[in-house]
Scaffold this motif. Structure first.
Motif, PDB file in Angstrom:
ATOM      1  N   ARG A 179      -3.743 -11.691   8.801  1.00  0.00           N
ATOM      2  CA  ARG A 179      -4.996 -11.047   9.236  1.00  0.00           C
ATOM      3  C   ARG A 179      -5.191  -9.727   8.489  1.00  0.00           C
ATOM      4  O   ARG A 179      -6.308  -9.387   8.109  1.00  0.00           O
ATOM      5  CB  ARG A 179      -4.980 -10.794  10.750  1.00  0.00           C
ATOM      6  N   ILE A 180      -4.085  -8.995   8.290  1.00  0.00           N
ATOM      7  CA  ILE A 180      -4.181  -7.731   7.539  1.00  0.00           C
ATOM      8  C   ILE A 180      -4.660  -8.051   6.122  1.00  0.00           C
ATOM      9  O   ILE A 180      -5.525  -7.373   5.570  1.00  0.00           O
ATOM     10  CB  ILE A 180      -2.809  -7.014   7.507  1.00  0.00           C
ATOM     11  N   GLU A 181      -4.115  -9.144   5.559  1.00  0.00           N
ATOM     12  CA  GLU A 181      -4.508  -9.523   4.195  1.00  0.00           C
ATOM     13  C   GLU A 181      -5.969  -9.949   4.116  1.00  0.00           C
ATOM     14  O   GLU A 181      -6.619  -9.827   3.088  1.00  0.00           O
ATOM     15  CB  GLU A 181      -3.579 -10.624   3.664  1.00  0.00           C
ATOM     16  N   VAL A 187       3.726   2.667   4.114  1.00  0.00           N
ATOM     17  CA  VAL A 187       3.609   1.393   3.379  1.00  0.00           C
ATOM     18  C   VAL A 187       4.007   0.186   4.224  1.00  0.00           C
ATOM     19  O   VAL A 187       4.241  -0.896   3.692  1.00  0.00           O
ATOM     20  CB  VAL A 187       4.455   1.401   2.075  1.00  0.00           C
ATOM     21  N   LEU A 188       4.039   0.365   5.562  1.00  0.00           N
ATOM     22  CA  LEU A 188       4.500  -0.739   6.419  1.00  0.00           C
ATOM     23  C   LEU A 188       3.757  -2.046   6.153  1.00  0.00           C
ATOM     24  O   LEU A 188       4.323  -3.121   6.262  1.00  0.00           O
ATOM     25  CB  LEU A 188       4.357  -0.361   7.899  1.00  0.00           C
ATOM     26  N   GLU A 189       2.449  -1.943   5.818  1.00  0.00           N
ATOM     27  CA  GLU A 189       1.692  -3.186   5.647  1.00  0.00           C
ATOM     28  C   GLU A 189       1.710  -3.691   4.212  1.00  0.00           C
ATOM     29  O   GLU A 189       1.317  -4.827   3.945  1.00  0.00           O
ATOM     30  CB  GLU A 189       0.225  -2.974   6.068  1.00  0.00           C
ATOM     31  N   VAL A 190       2.133  -2.860   3.260  1.00  0.00           N
ATOM     32  CA  VAL A 190       1.969  -3.234   1.849  1.00  0.00           C
ATOM     33  C   VAL A 190       3.250  -3.154   1.026  1.00  0.00           C
ATOM     34  O   VAL A 190       3.219  -3.383  -0.185  1.00  0.00           O
ATOM     35  CB  VAL A 190       0.888  -2.340   1.171  1.00  0.00           C
ATOM     36  N   TYR A 191       4.373  -2.825   1.674  1.00  0.00           N
ATOM     37  CA  TYR A 191       5.608  -2.619   0.896  1.00  0.00           C
ATOM     38  C   TYR A 191       6.028  -3.858   0.108  1.00  0.00           C
ATOM     39  O   TYR A 191       6.734  -3.770  -0.886  1.00  0.00           O
ATOM     40  CB  TYR A 191       6.761  -2.173   1.813  1.00  0.00           C
ATOM     41  N   ASN A 192       5.561  -5.036   0.547  1.00  0.00           N
ATOM     42  CA  ASN A 192       5.991  -6.282  -0.104  1.00  0.00           C
ATOM     43  C   ASN A 192       5.096  -6.650  -1.290  1.00  0.00           C
ATOM     44  O   ASN A 192       5.191  -7.733  -1.838  1.00  0.00           O
ATOM     45  CB  ASN A 192       5.996  -7.431   0.915  1.00  0.00           C
ATOM     46  N   LYS A 193       4.180  -5.756  -1.643  1.00  0.00           N
ATOM     47  CA  LYS A 193       3.262  -6.058  -2.751  1.00  0.00           C
ATOM     48  C   LYS A 193       3.510  -5.090  -3.897  1.00  0.00           C
ATOM     49  O   LYS A 193       4.029  -3.997  -3.704  1.00  0.00           O
ATOM     50  CB  LYS A 193       1.809  -5.861  -2.273  1.00  0.00           C
ATOM     51  N   GLN A 194       3.062  -5.495  -5.098  1.00  0.00           N
ATOM     52  CA  GLN A 194       3.098  -4.549  -6.211  1.00  0.00           C
ATOM     53  C   GLN A 194       2.075  -3.445  -5.938  1.00  0.00           C
ATOM     54  O   GLN A 194       1.087  -3.712  -5.270  1.00  0.00           O
ATOM     55  CB  GLN A 194       2.753  -5.290  -7.507  1.00  0.00           C
ATOM     56  N   PRO A 195       2.221  -2.236  -6.420  1.00  0.00           N
ATOM     57  CA  PRO A 195       3.339  -1.712  -7.219  1.00  0.00           C
ATOM     58  C   PRO A 195       4.546  -1.271  -6.398  1.00  0.00           C
ATOM     59  O   PRO A 195       5.476  -0.699  -6.958  1.00  0.00           O
ATOM     60  CB  PRO A 195       2.696  -0.483  -7.891  1.00  0.00           C
ATOM     61  N   PHE A 196       4.523  -1.512  -5.066  1.00  0.00           N
ATOM     62  CA  PHE A 196       5.585  -0.946  -4.224  1.00  0.00           C
ATOM     63  C   PHE A 196       6.886  -1.731  -4.296  1.00  0.00           C
ATOM     64  O   PHE A 196       7.945  -1.209  -3.991  1.00  0.00           O
ATOM     65  CB  PHE A 196       5.091  -0.826  -2.774  1.00  0.00           C
ATOM     66  N   SER A 197       6.788  -2.998  -4.676  1.00  0.00           N
ATOM     67  CA  SER A 197       8.025  -3.748  -4.845  1.00  0.00           C
ATOM     68  C   SER A 197       7.806  -4.852  -5.867  1.00  0.00           C
ATOM     69  O   SER A 197       6.685  -5.318  -6.083  1.00  0.00           O
ATOM     70  CB  SER A 197       8.471  -4.353  -3.516  1.00  0.00           C
ATOM     71  N   LYS A 198       8.912  -5.242  -6.473  1.00  0.00           N
ATOM     72  CA  LYS A 198       8.865  -6.312  -7.473  1.00  0.00           C
ATOM     73  C   LYS A 198      10.166  -7.074  -7.360  1.00  0.00           C
ATOM     74  O   LYS A 198      11.244  -6.458  -7.313  1.00  0.00           O
ATOM     75  CB  LYS A 198       8.718  -5.681  -8.866  1.00  0.00           C
ATOM     76  N   LYS A 219       6.752   5.012  -6.497  1.00  0.00           N
ATOM     77  CA  LYS A 219       5.375   4.598  -6.215  1.00  0.00           C
ATOM     78  C   LYS A 219       5.060   4.785  -4.722  1.00  0.00           C
ATOM     79  O   LYS A 219       3.970   5.199  -4.346  1.00  0.00           O
ATOM     80  CB  LYS A 219       5.172   3.124  -6.597  1.00  0.00           C
ATOM     81  N   ILE A 220       6.040   4.440  -3.869  1.00  0.00           N
ATOM     82  CA  ILE A 220       5.844   4.567  -2.417  1.00  0.00           C
ATOM     83  C   ILE A 220       5.608   6.038  -2.065  1.00  0.00           C
ATOM     84  O   ILE A 220       4.701   6.386  -1.308  1.00  0.00           O
ATOM     85  CB  ILE A 220       7.071   4.011  -1.655  1.00  0.00           C
ATOM     86  N   LYS A 221       6.427   6.894  -2.675  1.00  0.00           N
ATOM     87  CA  LYS A 221       6.319   8.328  -2.386  1.00  0.00           C
ATOM     88  C   LYS A 221       4.958   8.884  -2.819  1.00  0.00           C
ATOM     89  O   LYS A 221       4.307   9.636  -2.086  1.00  0.00           O
ATOM     90  CB  LYS A 221       7.453   9.066  -3.095  1.00  0.00           C
TER      91      LYS A 221
END
Length: 508
Positions: free
Chosen positions: A330-332, A358-369, A377-379
């Motif tokens: 739903r967030i997506e 980043v709780l909702e987006v940490y699993n997406k680029q640029p925050f993770s790969k 990037k998170i900071k």
């Protein structure tokens, strides 16, 4: 002049921040003294020092003219000082009586716990002060307003003469606020003295005798409330002129973003909390939900966000059925949610601010790969949110969420949700516990979001907030939609009647 409390030249520091910088506050016997300041100005810290939760680096405290050292809250209790915290300290599955006697349990023959005697004493106190508390009710079954009374009762049970109330009205409905004012006046009649931490100017004018204003840890001054206007209090508090009116242009609604069709949802008591509810929210409009607390608002929000399953009906976002989608999906699809309870639903309190952002987006680029987090990037992302929403904390992005003041926690959540640039923003009590300067800013941002052609669903117990921000207002009572009105064509009186369940002849 006889003071019950004198806090003289108090200084309190935390890592990276001077919370109280040479502050003096005096409390006369039988007065209500308001402590006013922005979020993070140092109000709760100052009272934490008085209640023995913190030790000041400098300064002294006198109680009834005698200098004292308050090393912990038990010492404060013995000196007749009690405190009701902004986020209550109650055990959910204990009864009212069990919560009140915690830490000072009455003994029978020195061993067994004498709950009946305590319950009786609590009933007497309750009647005496007009608190109407049921000593046998469980905390989890009573309203927030009632829980607050339990906290007040805790102090009375321990025979406190000085009562500190931290943001006591932040979580109350308008009628509960009136009740609380009555209770406070009763307490004064009984010879108690009260310090109330708040940033609601209307309430200060209504109950306080004197008011001390602090800004960014420094004392701005103490004034007699009867001789001071709301506008000048606001200016003392934020250091500039504050506009109390929301400026917005006429909305231009477009296509339907959120479409709710005949939705029914059960509440925590397993009965229908929302009944055959239908509503549309379009791009470019703010739809406000007005209702007395507990009339289906929470169930509605939890149904849309995926926290509660539907008994019947469907929910669509941009024409797509999301009724059975999990929360992350739903967030997506473009839903963001500013939750009602910032501590339970909004933040992970023991995470840093940057992790929370980043709780909702940490699993997406640029925050993770490839499953590895990119902390730089998170900071940077978190820093941007914190700066644009003026989130004040001792150690910036690496501050632990728990250490922020309530209002700053709120601003961080709102910043995070708006940064997702959602098609539908669900804002529940977005300005609960915020000071006038921050409220003005958040209102601007919500209207900006609307003007970008997005949809906003606003749920608030502050009726004037709903009236000022909304383009259309949907009124709920007992889980049912009473009617929808255009904000520009209605007033507080009419909406108030509909909230009470008096349905309106014409609907828009």
């Amino acid at each position: 002049m006889e003071y019950v409390i004198e806090m003289l030249n108090i200084r309190k520091e935390f890592p990276g921040i001077v919370a109280n910088d040479d502050i003096t506050l005096t409390l006369k016997k039988g007065e209500i003294h308001a402590l006013l300041g922005e979020n993070g100005a140092g109000k709760s810290t100052l009272m934490g020092v008085l209640f023995g939760m913190y030790q000041p680096e400098k300064g002294k405290i006198k109680v009834n003219g005698e200098e004292v050292r308050i090393t912990n809250p038990n010492v404060a209790n013995r000196l007749g000082i009690g405190m009701v915290h902004q986020h209550f300290k109650l055990v959910d599955n204990f009864t009212v009586t069990e919560n009140i006697v915690l830490g000072s349990e009455p003994r029978k023959f020195g061993i067994a716990l004498d709950i009946d005697r305590a319950a009786k004493r609590i009933e007497e106190l309750s009647n005496h002060y007009g608190l109407n508390v049921d000593p046998h009710a469980k905390i989890e079954d009573i309203s927030v307003g009632m829980q607050q009374r339990v906290e007040i009762m805790k102090m009375l049970y321990r025979e406190a003469d000085v009562l500190i109330l931290d943001e006591p009205t932040a979580v109350l409905t308008p009628s509960e606020i009136e009740e609380l004012m009555k209770i406070m006046r009763n307490l004064l009649k009984e010879g108690k003295s009260i310090i109330i931490i708040t940033h609601k100017l209307k309430e200060i004018k209504a109950v306080a005798d004197r008011c001390t204003v602090i800004r960014r840890g420094k004392s701005i001054g103490t004034v007699n409330v009867s001789e001071t206007s709301e506008a000048s209090l606001a200016e003392m508090m934020v250091g500039r002129h504050v506009s109390f009116n929301v400026n917005k242009k006429e909305s231009i609604p477009g296509k339907v973003v959120l479409n709710i069709e005949n939705v029914s949802v059960k509440n925590n008591r397993k009965v229908l909390g929302l009944k055959n509810f239908s509503l549309d929210v379009k791009t470019g409009e703010i739809v406000g939900i007005a209702g007395v607390e507990g009339n289906g608002q929470s169930e509605l929000v939890e149904a849309i966000t995926g926290l509660r399953k539907l008994e019947n009906g469907q929910i669509f976002i941009n024409g797509e059925d999301i009724t059975h989608l999990p929360i992350r999906k739903r967030i997506e699809k473009g839903i963001a949610h500013i939750p009602e309870d910032r501590q339970k639903r909004g933040l992970v309190l023991d995470y840093t601010l940057q992790s929370n952002m980043v709780l909702e987006v940490y699993n997406k680029q640029p925050f993770s790969k490839f499953g590895l987090l990119n902390y730089n990037k998170i900071k940077d992302y978190a820093k941007k949110i914190i700066e644009s929403f003026d989130v004040r904390s001792g150690e910036g992005t690496s501050s632990i969420a728990r250490t922020l003041s309530g209002g700053n926690q709120q601003k961080a959540i709102i910043g995070r949700e708006l940064e997702l640039n959602p098609d539908l923003l669900i804002a529940v009590q977005p300005t609960r516990g915020l000071d006038v300067g921050s409220i003005e800013y958040i209102h601007k941002r919500l209207i900006e979001h609307r003007d970008k052609g997005k949809a906003v669903l606003l749920v608030s117990l502050e009726l004037d907030e709903v009236l000022q921000l909304s383009d259309r207002i949907a009124i709920v009572n007992n889980g049912e939609l009473i009617g929808v009105v255009n904000a520009s064509e209605t007033n507080e009186n009419e909406v108030g009647l509909m909230m009470a369940g008096v349905s309106k002849e014409r609907s828009v």
